[in-house]
Design a protein around this motif. Sequence first.
Motif, mmCIF file in Angstrom:
data_model
loop_
_atom_site.group_PDB
_atom_site.id
_atom_site.type_symbol
_atom_site.label_atom_id
_atom_site.label_comp_id
_atom_site.label_asym_id
_atom_site.label_seq_id
_atom_site.Cartn_x
_atom_site.Cartn_y
_atom_site.Cartn_z
ATOM 1 N N THR A 14 33.100 -17.577 -28.095
ATOM 2 C CA THR A 14 32.804 -17.261 -29.492
ATOM 3 C C THR A 14 31.344 -17.512 -29.813
ATOM 4 O O THR A 14 30.613 -18.175 -29.062
ATOM 5 C CB THR A 14 33.694 -18.105 -30.428
ATOM 6 N N TYR A 201 36.020 -16.965 -33.899
ATOM 7 C CA TYR A 201 35.187 -16.336 -34.934
ATOM 8 C C TYR A 201 35.010 -14.880 -34.499
ATOM 9 O O TYR A 201 33.933 -14.475 -34.041
ATOM 10 C CB TYR A 201 33.842 -17.040 -35.062
ATOM 11 N N ASP A 222 39.463 -14.292 -37.957
ATOM 12 C CA ASP A 222 38.254 -14.292 -38.774
ATOM 13 C C ASP A 222 38.678 -14.333 -40.238
ATOM 14 O O ASP A 222 39.759 -13.838 -40.587
ATOM 15 C CB ASP A 222 37.403 -13.052 -38.497
#
Length: 261
Positions: A14, A201, A222
Amino acid sequence: MRKLKNESMHLIVTSPPYNIGKEYERRTSNDVYVEQQAAAVAEAVRLLHPRGSICWQVGNSIEDGEVFPLDILLYPIFKNHGLKLRNRIVWTFGHGLHCQKRLSGRHETILWFTKSDDYTFNLDPIRVPSKYPEKKHFKGPNRGKVSSNPLGKNPSDVWDIPNVKSNHVEKTDHPCQFPVGLVERLVLALTEKGDSVLDPYLGVGSSAIAALKNGRHAFGCDIGEEYIQLARGRIQSLRNGELRTRPMNKPIYEPPLKGDQ
Protein backbone atom coordinates in the motif's frame (compact mmCIF):
# COMPACT_ATOMS: atom_id res chain seq x y z
CA MET A 1 -9.56 -5.16 7.54
CA ARG A 2 -11.13 -6.48 10.76
CA LYS A 3 -13.47 -8.70 8.71
CA LEU A 4 -10.58 -10.68 7.20
CA LYS A 5 -9.10 -13.86 8.67
CA ASN A 6 -5.82 -14.03 10.57
CA GLU A 7 -2.74 -14.73 8.44
CA SER A 8 -4.81 -14.82 5.24
CA MET A 9 -2.78 -12.34 3.15
CA HIS A 10 0.49 -13.26 1.42
CA LEU A 11 1.29 -9.67 0.45
CA ILE A 12 0.04 -6.42 1.97
CA VAL A 13 1.16 -3.58 -0.27
CA THR A 14 0.00 0.00 0.00
CA SER A 15 0.79 3.69 -0.15
CA PRO A 16 -1.01 5.44 2.73
CA PRO A 17 -1.72 9.18 2.89
CA TYR A 18 1.39 11.28 3.64
CA ASN A 19 -0.29 13.77 6.01
CA ILE A 20 0.20 16.63 3.55
CA GLY A 21 -3.43 17.73 3.18
CA LYS A 22 -4.51 15.94 0.00
CA GLU A 23 -8.24 15.81 -0.75
CA TYR A 24 -8.59 12.29 0.66
CA GLU A 25 -7.01 13.01 4.07
CA ARG A 26 -7.29 15.36 7.04
CA ARG A 27 -3.98 16.87 7.97
CA THR A 28 -2.92 16.46 11.61
CA SER A 29 0.23 16.44 13.72
CA ASN A 30 2.89 13.88 12.87
CA ASP A 31 2.37 12.26 16.28
CA VAL A 32 -1.33 11.67 15.58
CA TYR A 33 -0.52 10.52 12.05
CA VAL A 34 1.91 7.91 13.38
CA GLU A 35 -0.76 6.69 15.85
CA GLN A 36 -3.23 6.30 12.99
CA GLN A 37 -0.70 4.40 10.94
CA ALA A 38 0.11 2.18 13.92
CA ALA A 39 -3.53 1.00 14.01
CA ALA A 40 -3.45 0.07 10.31
CA VAL A 41 -0.07 -1.65 10.66
CA ALA A 42 -1.30 -3.72 13.63
CA GLU A 43 -4.17 -5.06 11.53
CA ALA A 44 -1.79 -5.70 8.63
CA VAL A 45 0.48 -7.77 10.87
CA ARG A 46 -2.52 -9.78 12.10
CA LEU A 47 -3.54 -10.54 8.53
CA LEU A 48 -0.05 -11.37 7.26
CA HIS A 49 0.68 -14.97 6.31
CA PRO A 50 3.74 -16.47 8.09
CA ARG A 51 5.64 -16.49 4.76
CA GLY A 52 4.19 -13.17 3.66
CA SER A 53 5.48 -9.64 3.13
CA ILE A 54 4.36 -6.11 3.93
CA CYS A 55 5.41 -3.32 1.55
CA TRP A 56 4.65 0.19 2.84
CA GLN A 57 5.38 2.86 0.22
CA VAL A 58 5.75 6.41 1.54
CA GLY A 59 7.30 9.77 0.80
CA ASN A 60 7.74 12.84 2.99
CA SER A 61 5.49 14.95 5.16
CA ILE A 62 6.29 18.67 4.96
CA GLU A 63 5.65 21.09 7.82
CA ASP A 64 6.69 24.76 7.67
CA GLY A 65 9.21 23.90 4.97
CA GLU A 66 10.79 21.11 7.04
CA VAL A 67 10.94 17.58 5.62
CA PHE A 68 9.83 14.60 7.74
CA PRO A 69 10.71 11.30 6.01
CA LEU A 70 7.79 9.01 6.75
CA ASP A 71 9.72 5.77 6.33
CA ILE A 72 11.93 6.81 9.25
CA LEU A 73 8.94 7.81 11.39
CA LEU A 74 7.10 4.56 10.65
CA TYR A 75 9.96 2.06 10.82
CA PRO A 76 9.75 1.59 14.64
CA ILE A 77 6.09 0.56 14.37
CA PHE A 78 6.94 -2.40 12.14
CA LYS A 79 10.00 -3.29 14.19
CA ASN A 80 7.95 -3.32 17.41
CA HIS A 81 5.80 -6.04 15.83
CA GLY A 82 8.90 -8.16 15.29
CA LEU A 83 8.94 -7.72 11.51
CA LYS A 84 12.25 -7.86 9.64
CA LEU A 85 13.24 -5.26 7.05
CA ARG A 86 14.50 -6.98 3.89
CA ASN A 87 14.94 -3.95 1.66
CA ARG A 88 14.40 -0.23 1.69
CA ILE A 89 13.56 0.19 -1.99
CA VAL A 90 14.09 3.65 -3.48
CA TRP A 91 11.52 4.50 -6.15
CA THR A 92 12.85 7.32 -8.32
CA PHE A 93 10.93 9.22 -10.99
CA GLY A 94 11.62 12.14 -13.29
CA HIS A 95 8.66 14.45 -12.73
CA GLY A 96 7.11 16.29 -9.79
CA LEU A 97 6.80 19.65 -8.08
CA HIS A 98 9.69 22.09 -8.50
CA CYS A 99 10.90 23.38 -5.12
CA GLN A 100 12.24 26.89 -4.58
CA LYS A 101 14.05 26.58 -1.23
CA ARG A 102 15.33 23.00 -1.37
CA LEU A 103 16.18 20.40 -3.98
CA SER A 104 13.14 19.03 -5.81
CA GLY A 105 12.04 15.65 -4.47
CA ARG A 106 12.29 12.87 -7.02
CA HIS A 107 12.14 9.70 -4.94
CA GLU A 108 10.03 7.85 -2.42
CA THR A 109 10.68 4.62 -0.53
CA ILE A 110 9.15 1.19 -0.09
CA LEU A 111 9.80 -0.57 3.22
CA TRP A 112 9.66 -4.32 2.59
CA PHE A 113 9.17 -6.35 5.77
CA THR A 114 8.67 -10.06 6.36
CA LYS A 115 7.17 -11.89 9.32
CA SER A 116 9.87 -14.57 9.46
CA ASP A 117 13.08 -15.73 7.80
CA ASP A 118 11.05 -18.18 5.72
CA TYR A 119 9.42 -15.93 3.14
CA THR A 120 8.49 -15.99 -0.53
CA PHE A 121 10.98 -14.34 -2.88
CA ASN A 122 11.05 -15.02 -6.61
CA LEU A 123 13.82 -13.13 -8.41
CA ASP A 124 13.47 -14.51 -11.93
CA PRO A 125 10.06 -12.93 -12.77
CA ILE A 126 11.37 -9.42 -12.04
CA ARG A 127 14.83 -9.57 -13.59
CA VAL A 128 15.75 -6.66 -15.88
CA PRO A 129 18.02 -6.72 -18.95
CA SER A 130 21.73 -7.04 -18.15
CA LYS A 131 23.91 -4.04 -18.92
CA TYR A 132 26.49 -6.31 -20.56
CA PRO A 133 24.54 -9.41 -21.71
CA GLU A 134 27.50 -10.77 -23.71
CA LYS A 135 30.04 -10.51 -20.89
CA LYS A 136 32.15 -13.66 -20.62
CA HIS A 137 34.25 -15.39 -17.97
CA PHE A 138 37.90 -14.50 -18.60
CA LYS A 139 39.48 -17.37 -16.65
CA GLY A 140 38.72 -20.68 -14.97
CA PRO A 141 36.78 -23.67 -16.30
CA ASN A 142 34.05 -21.42 -17.76
CA ARG A 143 36.47 -19.17 -19.63
CA GLY A 144 34.87 -17.83 -22.80
CA LYS A 145 31.34 -18.68 -21.72
CA VAL A 146 28.73 -15.99 -21.11
CA SER A 147 28.82 -15.05 -17.41
CA SER A 148 25.56 -13.11 -17.14
CA ASN A 149 22.22 -14.71 -16.34
CA PRO A 150 20.28 -15.19 -19.61
CA LEU A 151 17.10 -14.06 -17.84
CA GLY A 152 18.67 -10.73 -16.88
CA LYS A 153 19.98 -9.17 -13.70
CA ASN A 154 18.64 -8.40 -10.25
CA PRO A 155 16.82 -5.02 -10.49
CA SER A 156 18.56 -3.80 -7.30
CA ASP A 157 16.89 -1.66 -4.64
CA VAL A 158 16.64 1.49 -6.80
CA TRP A 159 13.69 1.45 -9.22
CA ASP A 160 13.34 4.09 -11.94
CA ILE A 161 9.65 3.92 -12.84
CA PRO A 162 7.62 6.92 -14.09
CA ASN A 163 5.04 8.25 -11.66
CA VAL A 164 1.47 8.70 -12.89
CA LYS A 165 1.14 12.25 -14.21
CA SER A 166 -1.31 13.81 -16.64
CA ASN A 167 0.12 12.21 -19.79
CA HIS A 168 0.54 8.73 -18.26
CA VAL A 169 -1.48 5.97 -19.92
CA GLU A 170 -2.92 4.91 -16.52
CA LYS A 171 -3.99 8.36 -15.28
CA THR A 172 -7.34 8.70 -13.50
CA ASP A 173 -8.79 11.44 -11.27
CA HIS A 174 -6.75 10.27 -8.26
CA PRO A 175 -4.01 12.84 -7.41
CA CYS A 176 -1.43 10.31 -6.13
CA GLN A 177 -1.86 7.14 -8.13
CA PHE A 178 0.27 3.97 -7.88
CA PRO A 179 1.84 2.90 -11.21
CA VAL A 180 0.71 -0.68 -11.86
CA GLY A 181 4.25 -1.70 -12.87
CA LEU A 182 5.63 -0.68 -9.48
CA VAL A 183 3.23 -2.95 -7.60
CA GLU A 184 3.57 -5.67 -10.23
CA ARG A 185 7.23 -6.17 -9.35
CA LEU A 186 6.31 -6.69 -5.72
CA VAL A 187 3.44 -9.05 -6.57
CA LEU A 188 5.60 -11.22 -8.84
CA ALA A 189 8.56 -11.30 -6.47
CA LEU A 190 6.77 -11.81 -3.17
CA THR A 191 3.77 -14.05 -4.00
CA GLU A 192 2.84 -17.16 -5.95
CA LYS A 193 -0.12 -17.61 -8.29
CA GLY A 194 -3.30 -18.06 -6.28
CA ASP A 195 -1.98 -16.05 -3.29
CA SER A 196 -3.95 -13.18 -1.75
CA VAL A 197 -2.87 -9.53 -2.01
CA LEU A 198 -4.35 -6.74 0.13
CA ASP A 199 -4.12 -2.96 -0.25
CA PRO A 200 -5.53 -1.19 2.86
CA TYR A 201 -5.50 2.19 1.06
CA LEU A 202 -6.73 0.96 -2.31
CA GLY A 203 -7.25 4.27 -4.10
CA VAL A 204 -8.20 3.55 -7.72
CA GLY A 205 -7.14 -0.08 -7.57
CA SER A 206 -3.64 -0.26 -9.08
CA SER A 207 -2.57 -2.91 -6.54
CA ALA A 208 -5.66 -5.00 -7.28
CA ILE A 209 -4.96 -4.76 -11.00
CA ALA A 210 -1.33 -5.83 -10.52
CA ALA A 211 -2.54 -8.83 -8.52
CA LEU A 212 -5.40 -9.89 -10.80
CA LYS A 213 -3.48 -9.61 -14.07
CA ASN A 214 -0.90 -12.01 -12.62
CA GLY A 215 -3.26 -14.68 -11.28
CA ARG A 216 -3.47 -13.57 -7.64
CA HIS A 217 -6.55 -12.76 -5.53
CA ALA A 218 -7.06 -9.06 -4.78
CA PHE A 219 -8.48 -7.40 -1.66
CA GLY A 220 -8.67 -3.71 -0.86
CA CYS A 221 -10.52 -0.97 0.96
CA ASP A 222 -10.78 2.80 0.81
CA ILE A 223 -12.94 5.49 2.41
CA GLY A 224 -13.40 7.35 -0.90
CA GLU A 225 -16.47 5.95 -2.67
CA GLU A 226 -15.52 7.72 -5.89
CA TYR A 227 -12.15 5.96 -5.88
CA ILE A 228 -13.76 2.58 -5.22
CA GLN A 229 -16.00 3.10 -8.23
CA LEU A 230 -13.00 4.01 -10.38
CA ALA A 231 -11.22 0.89 -9.13
CA ARG A 232 -14.23 -1.29 -10.02
CA GLY A 233 -14.32 0.24 -13.49
CA ARG A 234 -10.61 -0.36 -14.06
CA ILE A 235 -10.91 -3.98 -12.89
CA GLN A 236 -13.82 -4.52 -15.28
CA SER A 237 -11.73 -3.03 -18.10
CA LEU A 238 -8.94 -5.45 -17.18
CA ARG A 239 -11.37 -8.38 -17.38
CA ASN A 240 -12.59 -7.13 -20.74
CA GLY A 241 -9.03 -6.86 -22.05
CA GLU A 242 -9.42 -3.09 -22.46
CA LEU A 243 -7.28 -1.67 -19.64
CA ARG A 244 -4.11 0.10 -20.73
CA THR A 245 -1.13 -0.16 -18.39
CA ARG A 246 2.53 0.73 -18.78
CA PRO A 247 4.59 -2.49 -19.14
CA MET A 248 6.51 -3.29 -15.96
CA ASN A 249 10.04 -3.12 -17.40
CA LYS A 250 9.49 -0.67 -20.25
CA PRO A 251 12.64 1.51 -20.57
CA ILE A 252 12.41 5.17 -19.61
CA TYR A 253 12.05 7.34 -22.70
CA GLU A 254 15.13 9.42 -23.40
CA PRO A 255 14.64 12.21 -25.96
CA PRO A 256 17.36 12.25 -28.63
CA LEU A 257 20.17 14.74 -28.30
CA LYS A 258 20.04 17.65 -30.71
CA GLY A 259 22.80 16.27 -32.96
CA ASP A 260 21.35 12.73 -33.01
CA GLN A 261 18.00 13.48 -34.63
